[in-house]
Write a protein that holds these residues in place. Structure first.
Motif, short mmCIF file in Angstrom:
data_model
loop_
_atom_site.label_atom_id
_atom_site.label_comp_id
_atom_site.label_asym_id
_atom_site.label_seq_id
_atom_site.Cartn_x
_atom_site.Cartn_y
_atom_site.Cartn_z
N HIS A 157 0.85 -1.19 0.00
CA HIS A 157 0.00 0.00 0.00
C HIS A 157 0.88 1.24 0.00
O HIS A 157 1.93 1.27 0.65
CB HIS A 157 -0.92 0.03 1.22
N ASN A 160 -2.12 7.79 0.25
CA ASN A 160 -2.48 8.92 -0.60
C ASN A 160 -1.80 10.19 -0.12
O ASN A 160 -1.84 10.53 1.06
CB ASN A 160 -3.99 9.14 -0.59
N GLY A 161 -1.17 10.91 -1.05
CA GLY A 161 -0.55 12.19 -0.72
C GLY A 161 0.72 12.10 0.09
O GLY A 161 1.24 13.13 0.53
N ASP A 165 4.18 8.42 -2.27
CA ASP A 165 3.28 8.67 -3.39
C ASP A 165 3.85 9.75 -4.30
O ASP A 165 3.90 9.60 -5.53
CB ASP A 165 1.91 9.08 -2.84
N ARG A 170 4.49 3.06 -6.45
CA ARG A 170 3.12 2.61 -6.67
C ARG A 170 2.92 1.23 -6.04
O ARG A 170 3.86 0.46 -5.87
CB ARG A 170 2.81 2.55 -8.17
N ALA A 223 -3.46 10.74 5.05
CA ALA A 223 -3.73 10.05 3.79
C ALA A 223 -5.23 9.92 3.52
O ALA A 223 -5.68 10.02 2.37
CB ALA A 223 -3.08 8.67 3.80
N SER A 227 -7.07 11.51 0.25
CA SER A 227 -7.68 10.61 -0.74
C SER A 227 -8.96 11.17 -1.34
O SER A 227 -9.35 10.79 -2.45
CB SER A 227 -7.98 9.25 -0.10
N ARG A 229 -11.57 12.95 -3.36
CA ARG A 229 -11.52 13.68 -4.63
C ARG A 229 -12.74 13.32 -5.48
O ARG A 229 -13.40 12.30 -5.25
CB ARG A 229 -10.24 13.35 -5.41
N ARG A 244 -10.76 6.96 0.64
CA ARG A 244 -10.12 5.77 1.19
C ARG A 244 -10.01 5.90 2.70
O ARG A 244 -9.39 6.84 3.21
CB ARG A 244 -8.74 5.57 0.57
N TRP A 246 -8.34 4.77 5.83
CA TRP A 246 -7.12 4.05 6.17
C TRP A 246 -7.17 3.44 7.57
O TRP A 246 -6.48 2.45 7.84
CB TRP A 246 -5.92 4.97 6.05
#
Length: 402
Positions: A157, A160-161, A165, A170, A223, A227, A229, A244, A246
């Motif tokens: 994993h 995000n952000g 990342d 990835r 994160a 996420s 958006r 997402r 987390w």
């Protein structure tokens, strides 16, 4: 500190005697801290060296707290005795942890494992169970959660952000080296790090990853917020919202609720809620915002799941199915649903999670050892994914086709 005798010279004693040598009186609090203490009599050999003392303390806590007193049919006292006897004074904390976890795996119970400071889970779980702010149990952490397979590390994993990342790591990338050494998920230093990665298993690239000093929970909170958006697919005239979750934290729940309100006002055509990765702990309250949003704008809702969805987030998935709140897409969840107790042991050199009971499933069917199956099954990509996410891609295809 004296060296302990070689294994062959240990006195032969019955399994029950050896077990008696390592049992400690423990509290029944939800969080237990145990520090090293001297004992006498039969327990002396367990205190001749740090490693034997450590494994003795850890297994005594398991013996005291584990909810199934049949220990899954094992001769538990004999198993404990064998583990203590097999431990050498030269064993590292990692070797002690590995030996304990080999034994605990035979209990076949979730929320039952030992972690040391060499494990990212140690830092994550300690910060999860620290409720006085988000800045305890910090380490250089760029936001990549790595898992090992055949002695190779992969990014399971990427938050995000996060710095990872931003650097271009990835999910599914192989993590080959860190600052010129074999990759270690807790081996980052504060500031810039050089990481060799491979997205396809053939080409290798070196990237610079900045690792801020932070707690894992701080990273999860940030994160989750990052996420949120709305994808405006003008070519097909659809607006797709994504969030997402987390982990469970008040800040995350508040942000999730606020995002659902914003998505409602944004006149979206579909909603994707990603439950994969991170920790559980979530309650049904998280779904209240989804129910409210659907009442205002009854759009299709898709929940992304796989075997990294555990504990409280499995409850969310089960309730989604029970109440027909959306479509579950991905693979079956982990089936980790027992009630666990956390223990910080031996000057916090270890974090021990012990299953202490079952947890109710409100009309959803069994979860422990079974998991929650998806409505639409899609196998996740774990290695060399070239930046693709088959589960998310499948959901986008479904939305576009509607």
């Amino acid at each position: 500190m004296r060296d302990c005798p070689a294994r062959s010279s240990l006195p032969k004693r019955s399994a029950q005697q050896l077990l008696g040598a390592v049992v400690f009186a423990l509290t029944s609090l939800s969080a237990t801290s145990v520090t090293a203490q001297s004992t006498s009599g039969d327990s002396a050999s367990a205190n001749d060296c740090t490693a034997q003392r450590d494994i003795s303390v850890v297994l005594s806590v398991v013996t005291e707290q584990f909810y199934d007193k049949t220990f899954n049919g094992l001769d538990w006292s004999a198993e404990v005795a064998d583990a203590v006897e097999a431990t050498q004074c030269s064993d590292t904390t990692k070797q002690v942890t590995d030996r304990v976890n080999q034994l605990l795996s035979r209990l076949e119970a979730s929320h039952t494992a030992l972690y040391s400071q060499h494990d990212l889970d140690y830092w994550g779980l300690n910060s999860l169970f620290h409720f006085d702010g988000l800045d305890a149990y910090t380490l250089p952490f760029p936001g990549v959660w790595a898992t090992s397979s055949d002695n190779r590390w992969f990014a399971q994993h990427v938050l995000n952000g996060s710095a990872a990342d931003a650097a271009g790591i990835r999910e599914g990338d192989e993590l080959i080296s860190l600052n010129g050494e074999p990759f270690d998920p807790v081996g980052f230093v504060a500031g810039d790090n050089q990481v060799q990665v491979s997205s396809d298993g053939q080409t290798v690239r070196e990237i610079t990853v900045n690792a801020p000093v932070q707690s894992v929970m701080r990273a999860f909170v940030d994160a989750s917020a990052a996420s949120a958006r709305v994808l405006d697919l003008q070519a097909i005239g659809k607006r797709i919202a994504y969030y997402r979750i987390w982990a469970a934290r008040d800040q995350i729940q508040r942000d999730f609720q606020a995002s659902m309100e914003e998505f409602t006002e944004a006149d979206i055509d579909a909603l994707i809620i990603d439950l994969r990765g991170g920790f559980g702990g979530t309650s049904e309250d998280y779904l209240s915002a989804v129910r409210f949003m659907r009442a205002q704008n009854p759009v299709p809702v898709f929940f992304l799941i796989d075997d990294s969805v555990r504990s409280g987030k499995e409850l969310l998935a089960a309730i989604v199915r029970r109440d027909n709140l959306g479509t579950l897409v991905g693979s079956t969840t982990a089936g980790y649903y027992l009630s666990g107790r956390m223990n910080r042991l031996l000057d916090e050199r270890y974090f021990l999670y012990v299953a202490v009971g079952t947890f109710p499933t409100p009309g959803t069917g069994d979860i422990e050892g079974v998991g929650v199956a998806p409505d639409i099954e899609v196998a996740p990509c774990r290695q060399h994914c070239n930046g693709s996410d088959p589960i998310l891609d499948r959901v986008l295809q479904l939305i576009i086709a509607q």
